[in-house]
Every structure is written in structure tokens, then in C-alpha cells.
Design an enzyme around this catalytic site. Structure first.
Site, PDB file in Angstrom:
ATOM      1  CB  SER A 127       5.617   2.051   1.859  1.00 31.69           C
ATOM      2  OG  SER A 127       4.372   2.545   2.307  1.00 31.69           O
ATOM      3  CE  LYS A 186       1.781   1.727   5.948  1.00 25.55           C
ATOM      4  NZ  LYS A 186       2.634   2.230   4.847  1.00 25.55           N
ATOM      5  CE  LYS A 187       0.473  -5.007   7.991  1.00 25.26           C
ATOM      6  NZ  LYS A 187      -0.754  -5.154   8.811  1.00 25.26           N
ATOM      7  NE  ARG A 214       6.297   5.559  -3.278  1.00 25.03           N
ATOM      8  CZ  ARG A 214       5.751   4.487  -2.691  1.00 25.03           C
ATOM      9  NH1 ARG A 214       5.603   4.435  -1.385  1.00 25.03           N
ATOM     10  NH2 ARG A 214       5.356   3.475  -3.434  1.00 25.03           N
ATOM     11  CG  ASP A 269      -1.062  -7.793  11.055  1.00 25.73           C
ATOM     12  OD1 ASP A 269      -2.147  -8.261  10.655  1.00 25.73           O
ATOM     13  OD2 ASP A 269      -0.826  -6.572  11.096  1.00 25.73           O
ATOM     14  CE  LYS A 270      -5.064 -10.308   5.090  1.00 26.83           C
ATOM     15  NZ  LYS A 270      -5.582  -9.047   4.504  1.00 26.83           N
ATOM     16  CG  HIS A 271       0.267  -5.638   3.989  1.00 24.74           C
ATOM     17  ND1 HIS A 271      -0.290  -4.458   4.409  1.00 24.74           N
ATOM     18  CD2 HIS A 271       0.590  -5.462   2.675  1.00 24.74           C
ATOM     19  CE1 HIS A 271      -0.303  -3.598   3.403  1.00 24.74           C
ATOM     20  NE2 HIS A 271       0.226  -4.183   2.342  1.00 24.74           N
ATOM     21  CB  SER A 272      -4.224  -7.705   1.580  1.00 27.29           C
ATOM     22  OG  SER A 272      -4.664  -7.699   0.231  1.00 27.29           O
ATOM     23  CB  THR A 329      -9.318  -3.211   6.445  1.00 28.06           C
ATOM     24  OG1 THR A 329      -8.834  -4.209   5.538  1.00 28.06           O
ATOM     25  CG2 THR A 329      -9.865  -3.899   7.681  1.00 28.06           C
TER      26      THR A 329
END
Length: 439
Positions: A186, A190-191, A171, A83-86, A123
Site C-alpha cells: 500500500s 503510492k510512493k 481491509r 520523498d519521505k513517508h511516515s 498532513t
């Protein structure tokens, strides 16, 4: 273990033990710590920071506060799970084309995505512009789609990292969002819950990014990579430019149409293309699907130019309840009732833009949320966006405004007049790929 004792330890600059961190996360997840105590702990971490092993312990505790996907035995998948995260930007629709590219190249992508936050787009908001698209398939259906299609872009269930869900909400209203330890835990909790075998992170840097300076982006990327690797997840990061919108469009349905144009080769904005292919190349190499970066880049480009990524995206949309032909249906979505070109005020070069302000202008048009309960108007936003360095004559369009009313379009035009700079000479432009962080 008393909450006040744990808070005092961090307040006074001490290092928390794994047991103290676990007590904090349990208190958040099980609601045994009050909102005031959670806020006090978040502020203590914000002010005092955390050591690397503290962040690893916090990430693992938040991860195990909920469900963790396991892709083994009866749930085995036909390829490496990646996967990727931005970290978020304006016009960032990379996930929509990246997931099917990776699926074509042999990876399996269970991409857990989010909604827009502040000035940045989400997204899921873009995908929900597609009639019928479901972001929350049951586990057995998700498994079937991943096996058959190779990718599924969905939302996180309430069972994924529930401690993060409550902690983030606190937060957000206590001025403690901008904490690298808390951001790291955080994102990664999740990832990691998706059962990944490798991860690539796109850390945006510039005036439209959360990390608006290079040192901050480097610190965040390094924290994410090192903590993920310490937790057993091979991870790399790219720092990519967010001093201007990414692609030709910003706004949910508009970005969906740009994605369709990108995938079928109708139009591919060069910066968006390079970010997508560079992220894909790192994902494929890190997962062992290609031996070198160059080979991985070529494989990703071929998946795109051959049309196979477009076909895979269409299959994913249909499998998740969307139309059988998303390329026709997506281009036939209802347009915004007001469309108006915004022209250059004088001859010159587009030298700078306040990208964050452009993101806020989309929110003001109705394309984002000021409160979680707000309903998004998928039609609104900006299209035909010109890149920095474009030479223009007075009155020549800089972009096109899509609005629900003339008044909203007027307000957007007034904002654009303040945040787009026309100069006499070309600016020094940032490269779209700023830096790679591997450890």
C-alpha cells in the site's frame, strides 16, 4: 483465472505467482472481484503472509493499476526527485518542514500525503487549516510549482494506485489492516507512483504508533526497505520514538502554528528538530546531493537556520492558493473558544503517557475522523505539551486543552488524567532515533 482458485492457493499457504497476483489486483481495480472475495484474499494474506518476491509483485501490480508520474522530457525537473513517508503518529508534523528544507538543498519533493487515520494525524488535514490551500492542483500546475519552488505537498488523485484505494477500504472493515505485506504494498505503490529517485521512511515505534513494539517496527521497516530496493527505488528507514507526542502541539491548526514557529526559529522542540534533520540528512545523502551524512546534516541545518526553508514553505503555500504571507495568516487563524490548562495532579516527574489515547482524545474533540465523512475542527487539540522527564509541581500545566465547548474540554481532561503518569523519579527515556534500517 478464477478468483476462488487464487484465494485457495494463499489460504492453503501456497506462494502466489506473478500472474495470480496480477489477477487479484486487476479484480480489485476493475471491480470484477466481489467485496467478499477481496476480503477473503486480504484475510488469507493476513494469516499466511507473503514471501518477499510476492510482495514485490503485489507492489508493482498495484502501482501500475493507475497513473505513474514521469519526470523526463518535457516534464523534467531541476533536481533529483525524492520523498519521505511516515507510518504516522501523534503530533507528527515533520513533512511540513522537511519538504522545504530538501527543496532549499537541491532536491525536488512531490510529496503525496494523506489524511488522519484512526488516532494519527494527517498532513493534508494540517495544510487544509490554511485558507485557500489546494491539495489537488492539475498536473501542469504541479509541474510548474515543482520547477519554481522545488516542493509541493498534495493529495493523491483517484488515478494513483486505485487498486490500493479499494483494497484499503475493505481491509479497514475486515480486521486486516495490520498485515506487513499489505502495508508494504500500500505505501510503496503510492510512493513509486510519484516517480521518485530515492525514498526515506520514518517508521514510528512506541505506544502511539501502529508498530507498538520494536520487533514489529523492525519487521515493517525491513520489508519496506527491501521491497522498495527490489522494485528499483533506493530506500532507507529510520525507526523513531512515538512513546510521547512529537513536538509541542497535537491538533491541526496548532501543529501548523508550531511549524511556522519551527521554520522561522521562534521555537524548535528538540526531539522534533532531531527527527527532521536526521531524515533530511539521509534524504540528501541517498539522493547524492551531499557526500556524507555529516555534510548532509549540516546542509539541512543551514537551510533551516538561514531562514531559506521558511521562505520556501511560504512560496509553496502561496503557489498552491494559500495566503501570500502564511506566517502572518497562519498565526491569525481563529482559536478554539475554550482553552484550559491541564495541571499536574501532584508533585513529581512526567514519567509516561498513553500516546495513542492522546490521539484518540483529539479525535473526540473533533480534530480527527471517526468516519470518512466527518468534518474536522482544525482549532482543537493540545498545545504546550511537556516532554517525558519534566519535573512538575502540583497544579503546574502539563499541556493546554483547546476545545469547542466546556463539555468537550471536560471529557479531554478526564482522558488526560488516565493517560498521563506522574511518578516520584525520572523514567528511562527512549532515544528519539531508535535505529536505522538500510537493507
Amino acid at each position: 483465472m478464477l478468483a476462488v482458485q487464487v484465494i485457495q492457493t494463499k489460504r492453503d499457504g501456497g506462494q502466489l505467482s506473478p500472474d495470480e497476483i496480477q489477477a487479484f489486483v486487476d479484480g480489485v481495480a476493475k471491480d470484477t472481484w466481489s467485496e467478499g472475495q477481496v476480503a477473503a484474499m486480504a484475510m488469507a494474506i493476513f494469516l499466511r503472509g507473503m514471501q518477499r518476491d510476492e510482495i514485490v509483485a503485489l507492489t508493482r501490480a498495484m502501482l501500475h493499476s493507475g497513473d505513474v508520474m514521469r519526470w523526463e522530457g518535457a516534464s523534467a525537473l531541476p533536481g533529483p526527485v525524492l520523498d519521505k513517508h511516515s507510518t504516522g503518529g501523534v503530533g507528527d508534523k515533520v513533512s511540513l518542514m522537511l519538504a522545504p528544507i530538501i527543496a532549499v538543498c537541491g532536491g525536488v519533493v512531490p510529496m503525496v500525503s494523506g489524511r488522519g487515520l484512526g488516532h494519527t494525524g494527517g498532513t493534508l488535514d494540517k495544510l487544509e487549516a490554511i485558507p485557500g490551500y489546494r491539495i489537488d492542483p492539475p498536473p501542469d500546475e504541479l509541474l510548474r510549482i515543482l520547477r519554481e519552488v522545488g516542493c509541493a505537498i498534495v493529495g493523491a488523485s483517484a488515478r494513483i494506485a486505485p487498486a490500493d484505494r479499494r483494497l484499503y477500504g475493505i481491509r479497514d472493515v475486515t480486521g486486516t489492516v495490520e498485515s506487513i505485506p499489505l502495508i508494504t504494498a500500500s505505501i510503496l505503490s503510492k510512493k513509486l507512483s510519484a516517480g521518485l529517485q530515492s525514498l526515506v521512511i520514518d517508521v514510528k515505534v512506541g505506544n502511539g504508533a501502529f508498530a507498538d513494539s520494536l520487533p514489529m517496527a523492525q519487521a515493517l521497516a525491513t520489508s519496506l526497505v527491501q521491497v522498495a530496493q527490489a522494485a528499483g527505488l533506493p530506500t532507507e528507514a529510520l525507526l523513531t520514538d512515538m512513546n510521547q507526542t512529537l513536538g509541542f502541539t497535537a491538533g491541526n491548526a496548532l501543529e501548523l502554528v508550531e511549524t511556522l514557529d519551527f521554520l522561522d526559529g521562534t521555537a524548535q522542540e528538540p526531539r522534533l528538530l532531531e527527527v527532521t534533520l536526521q531524515l533530511a540528512a539521509r534524504m540528501l545523502r541517498l539522493a547524492g546531493l551531499q557526500p556524507t551524512h555529516d555534510a548532509a546534516y549540516a546542509a539541512a541545518r543551514d537551510a533551516l537556520t538561514s531562514g531559506r526553508a521558511a521562505e520556501r514553505f511560504a512560496r509553496m503555500v502561496a503557489a498552491l492558493g494559500g495566503p501570500a504571507d502564511v506566517f502572518a495568516a497562519g498565526r491569525a487563524l481563529p482559536p478554539a473558544p475554550v482553552q484550559r490548562d491541564f495541571g499536574a495532579p501532584r508533585d513529581g516527574v512526567l514519567a509516561a503517557m498513553n500516546t495513542r489515547a492522546i490521539g484518540h482524545a483529539i479525535v473526540a474533540l473533533g480534530g480527527g475522523r471517526r468516519r470518512a465523512s466527518d468534518v474536522i475542527d482544525a482549532r482543537v487539540g493540545f498545545s504546550h505539551c511537556r516532554p517525558l522527564g519534566t519535573v512538575l509541581k502540583a497544579g503546574e500545566p502539563l499541556l493546554r486543552i483547546h476545545a469547542a465547548s466546556d463539555a468537550a474540554a471536560d471529557e479531554a481532561a478526564a482522558t488526560l488524567a488516565r493517560c498521563l503518569t506522574i511518578a516520584d523519579s525520572a523514567p528511562a527515556l527512549s532515544p528519539v532515533i531508535v535505529e536505522a534500517i538500510t537493507g
